[in-house]
Design a protein around this motif. Structure first.
Motif, PDB file in Angstrom:
ATOM      1  N   UNK A  69       0.781  -1.231   0.000  1.00  0.00           N
ATOM      2  CA  UNK A  69       0.000   0.000   0.000  1.00  0.00           C
ATOM      3  C   UNK A  69       0.807   1.271   0.000  1.00  0.00           C
ATOM      4  N   UNK A  70       2.147   1.179  -0.118  1.00  0.00           N
ATOM      5  CA  UNK A  70       2.981   2.373  -0.112  1.00  0.00           C
ATOM      6  C   UNK A  70       2.914   3.050  -1.478  1.00  0.00           C
ATOM      7  N   UNK A  71       2.715   4.370  -1.468  1.00  0.00           N
ATOM      8  CA  UNK A  71       2.659   5.132  -2.696  1.00  0.00           C
ATOM      9  C   UNK A  71       3.307   6.483  -2.537  1.00  0.00           C
ATOM     10  N   UNK A  72       3.186   7.361  -3.533  1.00  0.00           N
ATOM     11  CA  UNK A  72       3.807   8.691  -3.456  1.00  0.00           C
ATOM     12  C   UNK A  72       3.396   9.448  -2.200  1.00  0.00           C
ATOM     13  N   UNK A  73       4.399  10.022  -1.527  1.00  0.00           N
ATOM     14  CA  UNK A  73       4.147  10.816  -0.329  1.00  0.00           C
ATOM     15  C   UNK A  73       4.029  10.024   0.955  1.00  0.00           C
ATOM     16  N   UNK A  74       3.920   8.706   0.881  1.00  0.00           N
ATOM     17  CA  UNK A  74       3.797   7.900   2.092  1.00  0.00           C
ATOM     18  C   UNK A  74       5.137   7.811   2.815  1.00  0.00           C
ATOM     19  N   UNK A  75       5.068   7.788   4.147  1.00  0.00           N
ATOM     20  CA  UNK A  75       6.272   7.674   4.966  1.00  0.00           C
ATOM     21  C   UNK A  75       6.569   6.206   5.266  1.00  0.00           C
ATOM     22  N   UNK A  76       7.819   5.828   5.059  1.00  0.00           N
ATOM     23  CA  UNK A  76       8.279   4.480   5.381  1.00  0.00           C
ATOM     24  C   UNK A  76       9.499   4.622   6.278  1.00  0.00           C
ATOM     25  N   UNK A  77       9.435   4.044   7.463  1.00  0.00           N
ATOM     26  CA  UNK A  77      10.538   4.139   8.414  1.00  0.00           C
ATOM     27  C   UNK A  77      11.476   2.950   8.272  1.00  0.00           C
ATOM     28  N   UNK A  78      12.750   3.182   8.536  1.00  0.00           N
ATOM     29  CA  UNK A  78      13.731   2.103   8.573  1.00  0.00           C
ATOM     30  C   UNK A  78      14.415   2.091   9.927  1.00  0.00           C
ATOM     31  N   UNK A  79      14.581   0.914  10.466  1.00  0.00           N
ATOM     32  CA  UNK A  79      15.306   0.702  11.713  1.00  0.00           C
ATOM     33  C   UNK A  79      16.446  -0.248  11.366  1.00  0.00           C
ATOM     34  N   UNK A  80      17.413   0.293  10.619  1.00  0.00           N
ATOM     35  CA  UNK A  80      18.460  -0.510  10.005  1.00  0.00           C
ATOM     36  C   UNK A  80      19.829   0.105  10.233  1.00  0.00           C
ATOM     37  N   UNK A  81      20.824  -0.757  10.357  1.00  0.00           N
ATOM     38  CA  UNK A  81      22.208  -0.301  10.392  1.00  0.00           C
ATOM     39  C   UNK A  81      22.670   0.035   8.983  1.00  0.00           C
ATOM     40  N   UNK A  82      23.838   0.630   8.896  1.00  0.00           N
ATOM     41  CA  UNK A  82      24.446   0.925   7.604  1.00  0.00           C
ATOM     42  C   UNK A  82      24.649  -0.370   6.820  1.00  0.00           C
ATOM     43  N   UNK A  83      24.472  -0.297   5.515  1.00  0.00           N
ATOM     44  CA  UNK A  83      24.716  -1.477   4.702  1.00  0.00           C
ATOM     45  C   UNK A  83      23.815  -1.559   3.489  1.00  0.00           C
ATOM     46  N   UNK A  84      23.896  -2.669   2.802  1.00  0.00           N
ATOM     47  CA  UNK A  84      23.179  -2.867   1.551  1.00  0.00           C
ATOM     48  C   UNK A  84      21.673  -2.851   1.759  1.00  0.00           C
ATOM     49  N   UNK A  85      21.178  -3.481   2.808  1.00  0.00           N
ATOM     50  CA  UNK A  85      19.729  -3.514   3.034  1.00  0.00           C
ATOM     51  C   UNK A  85      19.150  -2.108   3.188  1.00  0.00           C
ATOM     52  N   UNK A  86      19.876  -1.231   3.871  1.00  0.00           N
ATOM     53  CA  UNK A  86      19.405   0.140   4.027  1.00  0.00           C
ATOM     54  C   UNK A  86      19.370   0.845   2.679  1.00  0.00           C
ATOM     55  N   UNK A  87      20.421   0.708   1.895  1.00  0.00           N
ATOM     56  CA  UNK A  87      20.463   1.366   0.588  1.00  0.00           C
ATOM     57  C   UNK A  87      19.348   0.862  -0.316  1.00  0.00           C
ATOM     58  N   UNK A  88      19.140  -0.440  -0.358  1.00  0.00           N
ATOM     59  CA  UNK A  88      18.092  -1.022  -1.197  1.00  0.00           C
ATOM     60  C   UNK A  88      16.719  -0.522  -0.756  1.00  0.00           C
TER      61      UNK A  88
END
Length: 539
Positions: A69-88
């Motif tokens: 359901x994520x679309x333009x303008x929607x906020x998505x939070x990340x609780x991630x350390x530095x690395x490939x998963x965060x960049x992706x």
């Protein structure tokens, strides 16, 4: 390369265009076989991710997020350390035209909940080791988060992993335009909770200017910004600006350790390194002789004042000095001792340097909105009309805090810092107006520490502040007034310290707790924070 001022305007024309697309600018336009990220593990094993792989994986994850359901303008939070998963994940959010809300992994559940509520983020991508922080509780009622995606492990019923999302059809990239926000971060302050800063796409011009002129990252550099991506310096210039410039950057998936830092510098041939002053002070404590494998071309620092002795030590040991830089969450980096020879001025230890191209940074008189004479103490400010790279217009949903940041006529952005400037425009930091505690490169708001301490039934009132420390810059201290009949003890101090660590973050736990009879106040009842650091009778 065009002259610096014209180059900033060219970047603005590109990044502030109606068709500006973050996924294209940070990924898709770069050679697909070029390395975007090298993820380094504590045992020094590593894996590379090319721009082509980043494009494919982020498009696949974007398809999975769209299915949630994520679309333009929607906020998505990340609780991630530095690395490939965060960049992706971040690229996936931006492909959809969404807004990335980074959360620092050291945050306790209450700090996470505050930011989720305020941002309206209903989807969270987190490391498997962080999942429990999203469990329903007093801070985060059931139903607050509609979708949780983990980076691995066994997902809970109804939840998915990043690998699950990649199985769905990829999503096309959305053009957001220069005025649309693509990140939402939180700036610390003393008067109330953290303030929301929405970063528009056009801010990429300011980030590119610092990457090129301040850090002087070149195509053949091995670049590593050791700052955590949960904070603006690590996010803006450890993740975003290297991708924007099409450069490779290192992402270390480990907590800070000076010996490991030296191993990474040597093993991966880092030539351009950025970190907080705390990192350099810690390296100084363990480094006696520089290993021959370490050959750096540029050293940069930001996050807290950098003392002249560290600059001189680095010059003696590394053969190059540390270049101090200045910025804020609301600005990115706007001044510094620039690495690029096109704009560099002779380095003077103890100075924050001069304004970056695209910025006009000066010092105003203490009580009047006019420029102070060279050498005269005053308020560090940005001349907004004369700063085309300026992108911040106010805190989201907080007009009172916004008003305090700008002069009544809107010409000046007031940083909240004080200092001086010399005749050639070099800036010298003096103190913070807002009492934010700078410890180990982290900005800690006294409000958060005090709110946590007041959760203890024996605490009547409290005030938190920073005291100087040779290693981390400042340590958190707290003066605590206890309820009638309660007496302070080492055991109670330890309990209060752990309470703050649990409610805010591990680095926010007060190193010093003083039990006092009362707090110093003005006649109107306001706490006189400047007196908290003064020696006085403790009870």
């Amino acid at each position: 390369m065009a002259d610096p001022v014209r180059q900033v305007h060219e970047w603005l024309e590109s990044y502030d265009a109606p068709g500006a697309c973050v996924a294209h600018l940070l990924c898709d336009r770069h050679p697909s076989d070029a390395i975007a990220i090298t993820e380094v593990h504590p045992d020094l094993s590593a894996r590379d991710l090319t721009y082509g792989e980043l494009a494919a994986r982020s498009a696949a994850v974007a398809g999975g997020l769209a299915d949630l359901g994520v679309g333009p303008g929607d906020r998505v939070a990340t609780l991630l350390d530095s690395g490939i998963d965060l960049a992706v994940t971040a690229l996936a959010v931006w492909r959809l035209g969404g807004v990335h809300v980074p959360l620092f992994t050291a945050f306790a559940p209450s700090a996470i909940a505050l930011r989720l509520r305020d941002s309206g983020a209903r989807t969270v991508v987190c490391g498997a080791d962080q999942r429990s922080k999203l469990d329903p509780g007093d801070d985060l009622p059931a139903g607050s988060v509609s979708a949780v995606v983990t980076t691995g492990g066994t997902p809970r019923p109804g939840e998915r992993t990043l690998a699950d999302l990649e199985l769905l059809p990829p999503a096309p990239a959305v053009a957001m335009g220069g005025g649309a926000p693509f990140m939402r971060i939180y700036a610390s302050g003393t008067a109330g909770p953290p303030r929301a800063v929405e970063v528009p796409v056009r801010a990429l011009a300011a980030l590119h200017a610092y990457h090129h002129y301040g850090l002087d990252v070149r195509d053949d550099d091995v670049f590593w910004n050791a700052a955590d991506p949960g904070w603006f310096y690590g996010l803006y210039h450890g993740l975003v600006s290297p991708l924007l410039a099409g450069h490779r950057s290192l992402h270390l998936r480990a907590g800070f350790d000076p010996e490991l830092t030296l191993d990474v510098l040597a093993s991966f041939g880092v030539t351009n390194f950025a970190a907080t002053p705390t990192v350099y002070r810690a390296l100084r404590s363990v480094l006696k002789t520089l290993p021959p494998e370490i050959v750096v071309r540029r050293l940069a620092s930001s996050g807290e004042p950098l003392h002249a002795d560290v600059v001189e030590w680095a010059g003696d040991v590394f053969g190059v000095p540390v270049h101090d830089h200045y910025g804020q969450s609301e600005l990115g980096m706007c001044a510094g001792n620039h690495g690029n020879d096109e704009v560099a001025v002779p380095l003077k230890p103890g100075s924050m340097g001069t304004a970056l191209p695209g910025w006009t940074v000066t010092v105003l008189e203490p009580v009047a909105d006019v420029e102070a004479a060279p050498g005269v103490f005053g308020r560090v400010a940005i001349d907004v009309p004369a700063s085309p790279a300026m992108w911040f217009t106010g805190y989201e949903g907080n007009p009172l805090a916004t008003a305090r940041r700008f002069s009544p006529d809107g010409r000046w952005y007031l940083t909240g810092d004080t200092g001086t400037r010399d005749a050639v425009g070099r800036l010298y930091f003096s103190a913070r107006d807002d009492d934010v505690i700078l410890s180990g490169g982290y900005r800690i708001t006294p409000f958060d520490v005090e709110s946590a301490l007041l959760q203890h039934p024996d605490v009547e009132e409290t005030a938190a502040y920073g005291v100087p420390d040779e290693v981390v810059g400042e340590v958190v201290a707290a003066d605590v007034v206890l309820r009638d009949g309660v007496h302070g003890s080492d055991e109670l101090a330890d309990t209060l310290r752990e309470l703050v660590r649990a409610r805010v973050a591990s680095h926010a736990g007060p190193g010093r707790i003083n039990f006092v009879a009362q707090l110093p106040r003005t006649a109107s009842g306001k706490i006189q924070r400047f007196r908290l650091r003064e020696p006085r009778l403790r009870t």
